[in-house]
Design an enzyme around this catalytic site. Structure first.
Site, PDB file in Angstrom:
ATOM      1  N   ARG A   1     -20.734 -16.650  13.034  1.00 40.69           N
ATOM      2  CA  ARG A   1     -20.810 -15.457  14.327  1.00 40.69           C
ATOM      3  C   ARG A   1     -21.864 -15.575  15.008  1.00 40.69           C
ATOM      4  NH1 ARG A   1     -22.884 -10.988  12.265  1.00 40.69           N
ATOM      5  NH2 ARG A   1     -21.456 -10.950  10.369  1.00 40.69           N
TER       6      ARG A   1
ATOM      7  N   TYR B   1     -11.316  -7.351  39.328  1.00 41.73           N
ATOM      8  CA  TYR B   1      -9.833  -7.598  38.092  1.00 41.73           C
ATOM      9  C   TYR B   1      -9.566  -6.113  37.397  1.00 41.73           C
ATOM     10  CZ  TYR B   1      -7.932  -9.080  33.734  1.00 41.73           C
ATOM     11  OH  TYR B   1      -7.125  -9.267  32.729  1.00 41.73           O
TER      12      TYR B   1
ATOM     13  N   ASP C   1     -19.351 -11.879  38.854  1.00 44.98           N
ATOM     14  CA  ASP C   1     -17.894 -12.509  38.065  1.00 44.98           C
ATOM     15  C   ASP C   1     -17.411 -13.601  39.189  1.00 44.98           C
ATOM     16  OD1 ASP C   1     -15.561 -13.078  37.372  1.00 44.98           O
ATOM     17  OD2 ASP C   1     -15.257 -11.107  36.722  1.00 44.98           O
TER      18      ASP C   1
ATOM     19  N   LYS D   1      -9.476 -18.935  32.692  1.00 48.39           N
ATOM     20  CA  LYS D   1      -8.904 -19.409  33.980  1.00 48.39           C
ATOM     21  C   LYS D   1      -9.201 -20.788  34.414  1.00 48.39           C
ATOM     22  CE  LYS D   1      -7.789 -15.072  33.751  1.00 48.39           C
ATOM     23  NZ  LYS D   1      -8.525 -14.114  34.348  1.00 48.39           N
TER      24      LYS D   1
HETATM   25  C1  PLP Z   1      -9.027 -12.544  34.077  1.00 48.39           C
HETATM   26  C2  PLP Z   1     -10.147 -12.209  34.621  1.00 48.39           C
HETATM   27  C3  PLP Z   1     -11.253 -11.316  33.873  1.00 48.39           C
HETATM   28  C4  PLP Z   1     -10.911 -11.155  32.156  1.00 48.39           C
HETATM   29  O1  PLP Z   1     -10.992 -12.326  31.510  1.00 48.39           O
HETATM   30  P1  PLP Z   1     -10.146 -12.575  30.184  1.00 48.39           P
HETATM   31  O2  PLP Z   1     -10.368 -14.047  29.660  1.00 48.39           O
HETATM   32  O3  PLP Z   1      -8.750 -12.450  30.659  1.00 48.39           O
HETATM   33  O4  PLP Z   1     -10.349 -11.429  29.351  1.00 48.39           O
HETATM   34  C5  PLP Z   1     -12.428 -11.125  34.547  1.00 48.39           C
HETATM   35  N1  PLP Z   1     -12.738 -11.223  35.533  1.00 48.39           N
HETATM   36  C6  PLP Z   1     -11.630 -11.960  36.414  1.00 48.39           C
HETATM   37  C7  PLP Z   1     -12.229 -12.126  37.880  1.00 48.39           C
HETATM   38  C8  PLP Z   1     -10.643 -12.189  35.879  1.00 48.39           C
HETATM   39  O5  PLP Z   1      -9.681 -12.958  36.667  1.00 48.39           O
END
Ligand code: PLP
Length: 384
Positions: A50, A102, A173, A198
């Site tokens: 963890r 998002y 982000d 992604k």
């Molecule tokens: C998909 C996404 C998230 C969230 O990520 P997960 O891995 O699905 O929890 C956050 N920000 C952006 C821009 C995203 O495309």
């Protein structure tokens, strides 16, 4: 010797991975919950997974090196990373966030962070006077650029100047461009967030999230949170993301090349009302993106003439799946209204321009002729 980006994708900063006693080239999956202590008061550096795990640590080193950060922390998903970041704030704190984000981030802020006493101003950081929203209790600015899904480009340097003037954290982000095309820390951001699900992972086969920072204080606080709440990435998933990152530069280049070809096709299709892609010259977004990133990426949003045509395209593409997510080797089409942004209040969605005729496409690495032929047959078979 300072290694170049593509080399760091394979080895991280340290080359090669030298900690395995058998000399494995591929970092082993340390599928172990706990670790033997040599004696009381001594540790191998790993006590319990963890807190930290060798496979996760190697992944964190690689991601830190790609963003030129002091530290990176790997979480079980992008949302787990953003949720952990929100623990940096106290009830009564105020955050400025972009209105177009998002959908999951919007859901987190509106439903959980607000309940925990955090206040928000959701504004268009690409157009509004962000500084005029700074209050006594403002602690951070949270942006994406380009934004999901409307592809607005936010000037990271400008946000950083505002943040520095008022002692705020700038959180970016960076999921959409990945560290291959954009490094927000170098432009003045304090924290970078990724959905590793992604582009970093790149194969639509696992979820992951990252927080990267140059601040020792934020790094220590985030490590405490991972240890306490248990949202760190599992060893097997860490390995999958490590493997994905090895081909990040190749995939990013190819996906962008495909995206440019698709943008070209969409611009020539008369039933497309508007194409949102920062790589189209002649706009302010293009100039800002060019000034802060090394590419425009492979995310395209486009508005077609009617809801009927949007639904028809989703139903009739044969090669391109209608599925949520992005950044993988497979080209995907998403319908933000009912998928990624379904939980965003309708008035917010419409104000952001997300109508029921808007589609979002993540270009993959297939043959671009095949992709365009698929889109073309979908448009051409529409009778409405
Ligand atoms: C998909 C996404 C998230 C969230 O990520 P997960 O891995 O699905 O929890 C956050 N920000 C952006 C821009 C995203 O495309």
């Amino acid at each position: 010797m300072e290694l170049q980006f593509a080399t760091k994708c394979i080895y991280g900063k340290k080359q090669p991975f030298s900690e395995d006693v058998f000399g494995a080239i591929s970092v082993p999956i340390y599928q172990s919950a706990t670790f033997v202590h040599p004696e009381v008061g001594r540790s191998t550096g790993f006590d319990y997974s963890r807190l930290q795990n060798p496979t996760r640590q190697q992944l964190e080193r690689v991601v830190a090196s790609l963003e030129n950060g002091l530290d990176a922390l790997a979480f079980s998903s992008g949302m787990a990373a953003i949720t952990a970041l929100m623990e940096l704030f106290q009830p009564g704190d105020h955050l400025i966030t972009d209105a177009d984000l998002y959908g999951g981030s919007i859901r987190l802020f509106r439903n959980i962070s607000e309940k925990n006493g955090i206040q928000f101003s959701h504004i268009d950081c690409s157009k509004e006077d962000v500084e005029s929203y700074v209050r006594e209790n403002t602690r951070a600015i949270f942006i994406e650029t380009p934004t999901n899904p409307m592809m607005n480009v936010v000037d990271i340097r400008k946000m950083s100047e505002i943040a520095k003037r008022h002692g705020l954290l700038l959180i970016v982000d960076n999921t959409f461009l990945s560290p291959y095309f954009q490094n927000p820390l170098a432009l003045g951001a304090d924290v970078v967030v990724h959905s590793g699900t992604k582009f970093l992972g790149g194969h639509n086969d696992t979820l992951a999230g990252f927080v990267v920072t140059n601040s020792e204080d934020i790094s220590a606080r985030m490590r405490f949170i991972i240890k306490t709440v248990g949202s760190g990435l599992a060893p097997m998933d860490s390995w999958l993301i490590l493997r994905g990152i090895k081909t990040l530069p190749l995939r990013m280049e190819r996906a962008q090349e495909n995206a440019l070809a698709i943008v070209d096709f969409l611009q020539g299709e008369k039933r497309v009302r508007k194409v949102y892609y920062p790589g189209i010259p002649g706009t302010k977004d293009y100039e800002i993106c060019k000034g802060q990133a090394r590419g425009f990426g492979s995310m395209i949003t486009f508005e077609v003439e009617s809801r009927g045509l949007a639904l028809h395209i989703l139903k009739t593409t044969r090669l391109i799946p209608f599925a949520e997510s992005l950044g993988g080797v497979e080209t995907l089409i998403t319908y933000p209204v009912t998928q990624t942004h379904a939980d965003v209040p309708e008035e917010v969605r419409l104000a952001n321009g997300i109508t029921d005729s808007v589609l979002r496409l993540s270009a993959g690495i297939e043959d671009k002729g095949d992709l365009i032929a698929d889109l073309k047959q979908a448009f051409d078979s529409f009778a409405g």
